[in-house]
Design an enzyme around this catalytic site. Structure first.
Site, PDB file in Angstrom:
ATOM      1  N   CYS A   1      -2.052  -3.074   3.045  1.00 14.66           N
ATOM      2  CA  CYS A   1      -1.936  -2.379   4.320  1.00 14.66           C
ATOM      3  C   CYS A   1      -0.835  -1.339   4.177  1.00 14.66           C
ATOM      4  O   CYS A   1       0.083  -1.492   3.380  1.00 14.66           O
ATOM      5  CB  CYS A   1      -1.663  -3.334   5.483  1.00 14.66           C
ATOM      6  SG  CYS A   1      -0.153  -4.275   5.359  1.00 14.66           S
ATOM      7  N   SER A   2      -0.943  -0.270   4.946  1.00 17.96           N
ATOM      8  CA  SER A   2      -0.055   0.879   4.783  1.00 17.96           C
ATOM      9  C   SER A   2       1.264   0.775   5.547  1.00 17.96           C
ATOM     10  O   SER A   2       2.231   1.417   5.172  1.00 17.96           O
ATOM     11  CB  SER A   2      -0.772   2.154   5.233  1.00 17.96           C
ATOM     12  OG  SER A   2      -1.940   2.331   4.483  1.00 17.96           O
TER      13      SER A   2
END
Length: 193
Positions: free
Chosen positions: A9-10
């Site tokens: 996930c960013s």
């Protein structure tokens, strides 16, 4: 079949639960068991080096798993070039790649074909870019514009007289190059003219 799952996930605000649930279900549907989970949190897909991805690559080289399972290919990489290089690295290690939400599963002939078509498109794109850059450089060299510098690497300034004095004094070309802060081949070329 030993399967590893990669999740990413960013940002810190995102959770990996959805990806984890999807990957667990995809593995079960194929009769696979996930033996290792690699999780990168708050990591951009544009970064080629990420802690969990780096660990995954090392484990792939050591053949700790047979298949890498991801939710989507963009979890692994943001550019086609980066993705193709990673997939080739996995293929070299004898590890297949499966994207649960996409029709890419190199454990099947159709999935291999899909991936190789993707790789061919990426190579074609790289060749087109290379061709455009060369054409631009050739054009700039053919049509220099007043006030614009010549394309390419700037020419190194070499104090040839000082180099000849040092050479006459017994210094080596390598030592002179270091002292003048230029490459040996540049120094040799300047001295020969």
């Amino acid at each position: 079949m030993r399967v590893a799952a990669y999740l990413r996930c960013s940002t810190d605000r995102q959770e990996l639960d959805t990806q984890r649930d999807e990957l667990r279900a995809a593995a079960e549907a194929r009769g696979w068991e996930v033996v290792e989970w690699y999780e990168d949190r708050a990591q951009s897909g544009a970064k080629e080096s990420r802690p969990a991805l780096d660990r995954l690559r090392g484990d792939a080289r050591r053949r700790r798993f047979d298949v890498l399972l991801v939710q989507r290919l963009d979890r692994l990489a943001r550019s086609v070039r980066q993705l193709v290089e990673l997939a080739q690295e996995l293929e070299g290690a004898g590890v297949d790649l499966c994207a649960a939400r996409q029709a890419i599963d190199t454990t099947t002939p159709g999935g291999k074909l899909t991936f190789h078509v993707l790789a061919a498109v990426a190579e074609f794109e790289r060749d087109l870019i290379r061709e455009r850059v060369r054409a631009g450089v050739h054009r700039a060299m053919r049509q220099p514009r007043p006030g614009k510098r010549r394309p390419g690497r700037p020419r190194a300034a070499v104090d040839v007289e000082a180099a000849r004095r040092l050479l006459a004094g017994g210094a080596s070309v390598a030592a002179i190059a270091v002292r003048l802060g230029v490459a040996r081949t540049t120094l040799r070329r300047k001295l020969s003219t």
